[in-house]
Design a protein around this motif. Structure first.
Motif, PDB file in Angstrom:
ATOM      1  N   SER A 171      43.537  34.400   2.870  1.00 14.31           N
ATOM      2  CA  SER A 171      42.721  35.244   3.750  1.00 14.31           C
ATOM      3  C   SER A 171      41.259  35.241   3.312  1.00 14.31           C
ATOM      4  N   THR A 172      41.048  35.260   1.971  1.00 15.93           N
ATOM      5  CA  THR A 172      39.667  35.212   1.461  1.00 15.93           C
ATOM      6  C   THR A 172      38.986  33.896   1.844  1.00 15.93           C
ATOM      7  N   LEU A 173      39.753  32.790   1.729  1.00  6.90           N
ATOM      8  CA  LEU A 173      39.208  31.484   2.117  1.00  6.90           C
ATOM      9  C   LEU A 173      38.865  31.434   3.601  1.00  6.90           C
ATOM     10  N   GLN A 174      39.737  32.005   4.416  1.00  7.40           N
ATOM     11  CA  GLN A 174      39.462  32.040   5.858  1.00  7.40           C
ATOM     12  C   GLN A 174      38.217  32.867   6.167  1.00  7.40           C
ATOM     13  N   ASP A 175      38.086  34.036   5.490  1.00  5.74           N
ATOM     14  CA  ASP A 175      36.896  34.865   5.721  1.00  5.74           C
ATOM     15  C   ASP A 175      35.625  34.145   5.281  1.00  5.74           C
ATOM     16  N   THR A 176      35.721  33.473   4.099  1.00  6.41           N
ATOM     17  CA  THR A 176      34.551  32.748   3.603  1.00  6.41           C
ATOM     18  C   THR A 176      34.162  31.611   4.548  1.00  6.41           C
ATOM     19  N   SER A 177      35.187  30.894   5.031  1.00  5.27           N
ATOM     20  CA  SER A 177      34.910  29.800   5.975  1.00  5.27           C
ATOM     21  C   SER A 177      34.285  30.323   7.255  1.00  5.27           C
ATOM     22  N   ALA A 178      34.815  31.454   7.754  1.00  9.71           N
ATOM     23  CA  ALA A 178      34.238  32.028   8.982  1.00  9.71           C
ATOM     24  C   ALA A 178      32.796  32.468   8.763  1.00  9.71           C
ATOM     25  N   GLU A 179      32.530  33.077   7.595  1.00  6.81           N
ATOM     26  CA  GLU A 179      31.166  33.509   7.302  1.00  6.81           C
ATOM     27  C   GLU A 179      30.227  32.316   7.166  1.00  6.81           C
ATOM     28  N   CYS A 180      30.696  31.247   6.488  1.00  2.86           N
ATOM     29  CA  CYS A 180      29.873  30.042   6.363  1.00  2.86           C
ATOM     30  C   CYS A 180      29.585  29.429   7.736  1.00  2.86           C
ATOM     31  N   LEU A 181      30.621  29.444   8.596  1.00  5.74           N
ATOM     32  CA  LEU A 181      30.422  28.907   9.937  1.00  5.74           C
ATOM     33  C   LEU A 181      29.424  29.741  10.727  1.00  5.74           C
ATOM     34  N   ARG A 182      29.517  31.063  10.587  1.00  6.72           N
ATOM     35  CA  ARG A 182      28.549  31.929  11.276  1.00  6.72           C
ATOM     36  C   ARG A 182      27.128  31.698  10.761  1.00  6.72           C
ATOM     37  N   ASN A 183      27.007  31.582   9.415  1.00  9.12           N
ATOM     38  CA  ASN A 183      25.677  31.327   8.850  1.00  9.12           C
ATOM     39  C   ASN A 183      25.130  29.987   9.322  1.00  9.12           C
ATOM     40  N   ARG A 184      26.033  28.998   9.386  1.00 18.14           N
ATOM     41  CA  ARG A 184      25.597  27.679   9.845  1.00 18.14           C
ATOM     42  C   ARG A 184      25.117  27.734  11.291  1.00 18.14           C
ATOM     43  N   ASN A 185      25.889  28.438  12.135  1.00 21.97           N
ATOM     44  CA  ASN A 185      25.475  28.562  13.540  1.00 21.97           C
ATOM     45  C   ASN A 185      24.154  29.311  13.664  1.00 21.97           C
ATOM     46  N   GLN A 186      23.998  30.371  12.803  1.00 16.75           N
ATOM     47  CA  GLN A 186      22.757  31.137  12.855  1.00 16.75           C
ATOM     48  C   GLN A 186      21.566  30.292  12.419  1.00 16.75           C
ATOM     49  N   ARG A 187      21.768  29.472  11.350  1.00 18.26           N
ATOM     50  CA  ARG A 187      20.683  28.595  10.899  1.00 18.26           C
ATOM     51  C   ARG A 187      20.333  27.556  11.963  1.00 18.26           C
ATOM     52  N   ALA A 188      21.365  27.023  12.608  1.00 18.93           N
ATOM     53  CA  ALA A 188      21.114  26.050  13.673  1.00 18.93           C
ATOM     54  C   ALA A 188      20.359  26.691  14.833  1.00 18.93           C
ATOM     55  N   GLN A 189      20.747  27.951  15.179  1.00 16.95           N
ATOM     56  CA  GLN A 189      20.052  28.655  16.259  1.00 16.95           C
ATOM     57  C   GLN A 189      18.598  28.944  15.885  1.00 16.95           C
ATOM     58  N   ASP A 190      18.381  29.347  14.605  1.00 15.58           N
ATOM     59  CA  ASP A 190      17.009  29.607  14.159  1.00 15.58           C
ATOM     60  C   ASP A 190      16.178  28.328  14.187  1.00 15.58           C
ATOM     61  N   LEU A 191      16.805  27.222  13.739  1.00 14.51           N
ATOM     62  CA  LEU A 191      16.076  25.950  13.760  1.00 14.51           C
ATOM     63  C   LEU A 191      15.727  25.530  15.183  1.00 14.51           C
ATOM     64  N   GLN A 192      16.670  25.741  16.104  1.00 14.52           N
ATOM     65  CA  GLN A 192      16.406  25.406  17.510  1.00 14.52           C
ATOM     66  C   GLN A 192      15.300  26.279  18.082  1.00 14.52           C
ATOM     67  N   ASN A 193      15.327  27.580  17.750  1.00 16.08           N
ATOM     68  CA  ASN A 193      14.261  28.469  18.222  1.00 16.08           C
ATOM     69  C   ASN A 193      12.910  28.078  17.644  1.00 16.08           C
ATOM     70  N   ALA A 194      12.917  27.663  16.339  1.00 19.40           N
ATOM     71  CA  ALA A 194      11.662  27.230  15.726  1.00 19.40           C
ATOM     72  C   ALA A 194      11.117  25.977  16.406  1.00 19.40           C
ATOM     73  N   ILE A 246       7.557  25.691  18.236  1.00 17.99           N
ATOM     74  CA  ILE A 246       6.573  24.661  17.885  1.00 17.99           C
ATOM     75  C   ILE A 246       6.143  23.884  19.134  1.00 17.99           C
ATOM     76  N   ALA A 247       7.153  23.521  19.972  1.00 18.63           N
ATOM     77  CA  ALA A 247       6.818  22.795  21.204  1.00 18.63           C
ATOM     78  C   ALA A 247       5.944  23.649  22.125  1.00 18.63           C
ATOM     79  N   PHE A 248       6.267  24.973  22.185  1.00 18.83           N
ATOM     80  CA  PHE A 248       5.457  25.875  23.025  1.00 18.83           C
ATOM     81  C   PHE A 248       4.026  25.967  22.505  1.00 18.83           C
ATOM     82  N   LEU A 249       3.860  26.066  21.177  1.00 15.05           N
ATOM     83  CA  LEU A 249       2.518  26.152  20.616  1.00 15.05           C
ATOM     84  C   LEU A 249       1.728  24.856  20.834  1.00 15.05           C
ATOM     85  N   ARG A 250       2.436  23.719  20.709  1.00 15.16           N
ATOM     86  CA  ARG A 250       1.757  22.449  20.977  1.00 15.16           C
ATOM     87  C   ARG A 250       1.262  22.371  22.424  1.00 15.16           C
TER      88      ARG A 250
END
Length: 301
Positions: free
Chosen positions: A97-120, A124-128
């Motif tokens: 269960s701990t491994l599943q929670d950790t994997s889910a949290e890592c996946l959420r963090n990964r999705n959040q980082r990808a979303q932040d990178l996409q927003n950035a 950048i394109a808007f500023l250009r």
């Protein structure tokens, strides 16, 4: 008397284990087993050998000292092993269960980082684009300012020349004619704008009425569809028990037909086997075949 009964029970258990081992060996020789079944059989063989050893030692201790310490120790060891197995299973479940929670949290963090990178990237394109637009606007303003300065300079030069060479004043009739033409042009444009305004006002009323009619038709169609769906839902709810009963009857009938087919096949096989035995051994109505075989053997001799 109790010791004798206990020893007798243990000896009977040993005999039963021997019978079980014999049947297991016969089954293994007769039918090939898979890897999982082989592992289960090996574990079962080890457990049986352990239990036989414990029973033998218990019989020896019972015959010598009248006690069964080996049996008690083995039972205690098995209880400790089962408790340890339960503890390990619970620990495995917790870690899983701990491994599943950790994997889910890592996946959420990964999705959040990808979303932040996409927003950035979007930012950048808007500023250009904004920088390009500002640069083009600045160039356009600069060009406009340069042209305005040139035009202003030209106008100043013309005014200066006009002051040097003053022309005569225009005539009054010429100004009146120009004024009349301008008035006619403005009246014509005003009339065109009024005509266009009336046309679009009528067109707006007509389009609004058409849209309202279509909307009312769609509403009526939706109401009819909803009523039809409610009617069909009521009909389905009314016949739901019958449908379930019919499906249950079909399943039971299929199971009964399959069972009867298996029974017929088994009876056919048994009858065929018995008929073959009767033919080979010359039993019952096939006794004449035995006499024919004997006569054929006599003729060969």
């Amino acid at each position: 008397m109790e010791f004798l009964l206990f020893a007798l029970v243990l000896e009977v258990a040993l005999l039963q284990f021997k019978i079980l081992e014999g049947t297991t060996e016969l089954r293994r020789k007769r039918k090939p087993v898979s890897k999982s079944e082989k592992a289960q059989l090996d574990k079962l063989t080890r457990d049986r050998s352990l239990i036989k050893d414990v029973i033998r030692r218990t019989l020896i201790e019972t015959a010598e000292t009248g006690e069964w310490l080996s049996l008690q120790k083995t039972v205690e060891a098995l209880q400790e092993k089962s408790s340890l197995t339960t503890t390990l299973r619970l620990r495995h479940t917790q870690l899983k269960s701990t491994l599943q929670d950790t994997s889910a949290e890592c996946l959420r963090n990964r999705n959040q980082r990808a979303q932040d990178l996409q927003n950035a990237d979007k930012k950048i394109a808007f500023l250009r684009d904004k920088m390009k637009d500002d640069l083009q606007n600045a160039k356009a303003r600069l060009c406009y300012a340069e042209k305005w300065i040139l035009a202003r300079a030209e106008s100043q030069d013309m005014q200066f020349q006009n002051q040097l060479q003053r022309s005569p004043m225009p005539r009054t009739d010429f100004e009146q004619r120009v004024h009349d033409e301008l008035v006619k042009a403005y009246q014509l444009q005003t009339k065109e704008r009024e005509t266009s305004h009336e046309y679009w006002k009528v067109r707006y009323v007509k389009d609004t009425a058409d849209i309202n009619c279509r909307l009312m038709a769609k509403c009526e169609q939706l109401r009819v569809t909803i009523a039809r769906r409610e009617e069909l839902q009521k009909l389905y709810d009314l016949h739901e028990g019958e449908m379930r009963a019919w499906l249950t009857f079909k399943k039971e009938r299929a199971a009964r037909l399959a069972r009867e087919k298996r029974v017929r096949d088994a009876a056919t096989r048994i009858q065929a086997w018995w008929r073959g035995v009767m033919v080979r051994c010359g039993l019952g109505q096939f006794r004449s075949l035995r006499t024919l075989k004997k006569s054929a053997k006599g003729k060969k001799k």
